[in-house]
Design an enzyme around this catalytic site. Structure first.
Site, PDB file in Angstrom:
ATOM      1  N   ASP A 110      -8.976  59.926  44.636  1.00  0.00           N
ATOM      2  CA  ASP A 110     -10.338  60.370  44.956  1.00  0.00           C
ATOM      3  C   ASP A 110     -10.508  61.864  44.703  1.00  0.00           C
ATOM      4  OD1 ASP A 110     -10.381  57.795  45.811  1.00  0.00           O
ATOM      5  OD2 ASP A 110     -10.628  58.241  47.935  1.00  0.00           O
ATOM      6  N   SER A 144     -16.014  57.582  48.136  1.00  0.00           N
ATOM      7  CA  SER A 144     -15.272  58.757  48.555  1.00  0.00           C
ATOM      8  C   SER A 144     -16.117  59.980  48.884  1.00  0.00           C
ATOM      9  CB  SER A 144     -14.197  59.116  47.531  1.00  0.00           C
ATOM     10  OG  SER A 144     -13.226  59.829  48.231  1.00  0.00           O
ATOM     11  N   SER A 145     -16.947  59.794  49.892  1.00  0.00           N
ATOM     12  CA  SER A 145     -17.703  60.941  50.410  1.00  0.00           C
ATOM     13  C   SER A 145     -16.730  61.962  50.994  1.00  0.00           C
ATOM     14  CB  SER A 145     -18.688  60.475  51.488  1.00  0.00           C
ATOM     15  OG  SER A 145     -18.003  59.778  52.500  1.00  0.00           O
ATOM     16  N   HIS A 152      -5.623  50.713  45.141  1.00  0.00           N
ATOM     17  CA  HIS A 152      -4.429  50.851  45.989  1.00  0.00           C
ATOM     18  C   HIS A 152      -3.157  51.094  45.173  1.00  0.00           C
ATOM     19  CE1 HIS A 152      -6.194  50.039  49.978  1.00  0.00           C
ATOM     20  NE2 HIS A 152      -7.089  49.378  49.271  1.00  0.00           N
ATOM     21  N   THR A 153      -3.328  51.387  43.911  1.00  0.00           N
ATOM     22  CA  THR A 153      -2.167  51.697  43.069  1.00  0.00           C
ATOM     23  C   THR A 153      -1.779  53.173  43.182  1.00  0.00           C
ATOM     24  OG1 THR A 153      -3.811  51.886  41.325  1.00  0.00           O
ATOM     25  CG2 THR A 153      -2.433  49.921  41.293  1.00  0.00           C
ATOM     26  N   ASP A 154      -2.723  54.016  43.600  1.00  0.00           N
ATOM     27  CA  ASP A 154      -2.453  55.471  43.516  1.00  0.00           C
ATOM     28  C   ASP A 154      -1.285  55.903  44.400  1.00  0.00           C
ATOM     29  OD1 ASP A 154      -4.026  55.231  45.838  1.00  0.00           O
ATOM     30  OD2 ASP A 154      -5.342  56.919  45.341  1.00  0.00           O
ATOM     31  N   SER A 190     -23.109  70.470  59.538  1.00  0.00           N
ATOM     32  CA  SER A 190     -23.343  69.320  58.678  1.00  0.00           C
ATOM     33  C   SER A 190     -24.847  69.069  58.680  1.00  0.00           C
ATOM     34  CB  SER A 190     -22.614  68.084  59.226  1.00  0.00           C
ATOM     35  OG  SER A 190     -23.210  66.924  58.676  1.00  0.00           O
TER      36      SER A 190
END
Ligand code: GLA
Length: 371
Positions: free
Chosen positions: A157, A111-112, A20-22, A54
């Site tokens: 990500d 992070s799909s 959560h720093t990004d 998909s």
């Protein structure tokens, strides 16, 4: 005439530390992994019809390049979001068909979504000769999440998915986007991800709430330190000085970010010195800060981390990614990993009646395209 088919692939990511720093312009230490999304696309001869399948979900979605909007929820938003952002950059697209398949676990904190977005952006860049630079695709994919998915995510990500390098982690400064690769070799230890297979509904709403809470903290800090832009610029002393003006929640969120940024830099030092116990210690600190101050963990993640605390063969363990489910990332002695998986799975099943999924991930290169 047969149309040329482009195949583009982009991986999921792990993050050693820096959660959560990004979106606070801070530091992260991610790497791309051996799980990816693969997109095959070709022009379909139409001016503006897009058909995407998909293969994982087994459904096809079509839209018009001149007229499309986000739907309530679903993978379709990632696809349309990327198309929208590329068009914003001036991309002249024509109708195309695509299908994608991925093995990045959805909701696993790997992070799909970035993998999907970046594989599509890479594919379109090649198919339509858009000439986009990597950083432009990275930012476009991040913005796809903001504008079409509704998550105000940071850049980690997408950056890791595109810029990953085999057997290296990257220290990324999310403000300048300067980054440095570090060889990643844990000696007798290895990484083990444990997927809780839960994904709590709170994940996206709370994510955006955290974002706003950090902004609220900055607003208060700015009154005393007008030069700061965001929490990246704040030292523990500065925070201490303002904390009495903050609500408890805001002060806790700020404390996490200020501490976590320092932990990322300390962890990088530990990695360089091969000081794996220190790296592990920082991972635990990160987890407890995410659990107690940032409040983005959940009982399933906490349970798995706590289970490692009395195991001397585990050096570090913490939740990874946005939180509220997904995986823990663990630094574990190679020769004890299988044993630990067995006991962790048993206890986890007993407690939550859920099967745990273990992954031994390897660190791989970022996005690639071929035809
Ligand atoms: C999600 C977001 C990232 C990052 C992490 C938490 O994965 O997409 O930008 O904020 O959560 O570190």
């Amino acid at each position: 005439m047969e149309q040329k088919i482009i195949t583009a692939q982009s991986p999921g990511r792990i993050n050693i530390i820096g959660e959560h720093t990004d979106y606070n312009d801070g530091f992260v230490l991610p790497a791309a992994i051996d799980k990816k999304s693969v997109f095959r696309i070709s022009k379909n001869g139409s001016k503006q019809t897009v058909n995407i399948t998909s293969k994982n979900m087994g459904n096809t979605f079509s839209f018009d390049l001149d007229d499309f909007q986000p739907i309530k929820t679903g993978w379709e938003n990632y696809v349309m979001g990327v198309v929208y952002e590329l068009q914003k950059l001036g991309a002249q697209l024509e109708g195309f068909d695509g299908e994608f398949v991925g093995d990045v676990p959805i909701g696993g904190g790997m992070s799909s979504s970035a993998a999907l977005e970046c594989s599509l952006a890479y594919g379109l860049n090649k198919l339509f000769n858009l000439g986009l630079e990597k950083w432009q695709m990275i930012k476009a994919c991040q913005m796809a999440e903001h504008n079409f998915v509704g998550i105000k995510c940071g850049i980690m990500d997408q950056f890791a998915s595109v810029m990953g390098k085999k057997n290296h982690v990257m220290l990324l400064d999310c403000r300048s986007l300067e980054f440095k690769y570090f060889p990643f070799d844990l000696g007798d230890y290895q990484l083990l991800l444990l997927n809780t297979n839960v994904s709590h509904a709170l994940a996206s709403s709370e994510y955006n709430t955290r974002h706003s809470e950090c902004e609220a903290g900055v607003k208060i800090l700015k009154k005393h330190f007008p030069k700061i832009k965001n929490l990246r610029d704040v030292s523990p002393q500065m925070l201490k000085q303002c904390i009495s003006e903050m609500t408890e929640n805001i002060s806790k969120r700020c404390q996490h970010i200020v501490g976590e940024n320092k932990r990322v830099l300390d962890a990088t030092d530990a990695l360089v010195k091969n000081d794996f116990p220190q790296l592990g210690k920082l991972m635990y600190e990160s987890h407890f800060s995410l659990q107690n101050d940032y409040e983005v963990s959940c009982p399933e993640l906490d349970f798995l981390v706590e289970l490692t605390l009395d195991k001397n063969y585990v050096l570090g363990s913490r939740m990874m990614g946005g939180g509220f489910g997904g995986c823990t990332i663990n630094v574990i002695k190679k020769n004890q990993a299988q044993y630990f998986i067995t006991i962790a799975s048993e206890y986890f099943k007993k407690k939550f009646n859920i099967e745990l999924t273990p992954y031994f991930v390897s660190i791989e290169d970022g996005a690639e395209v071929s035809n």
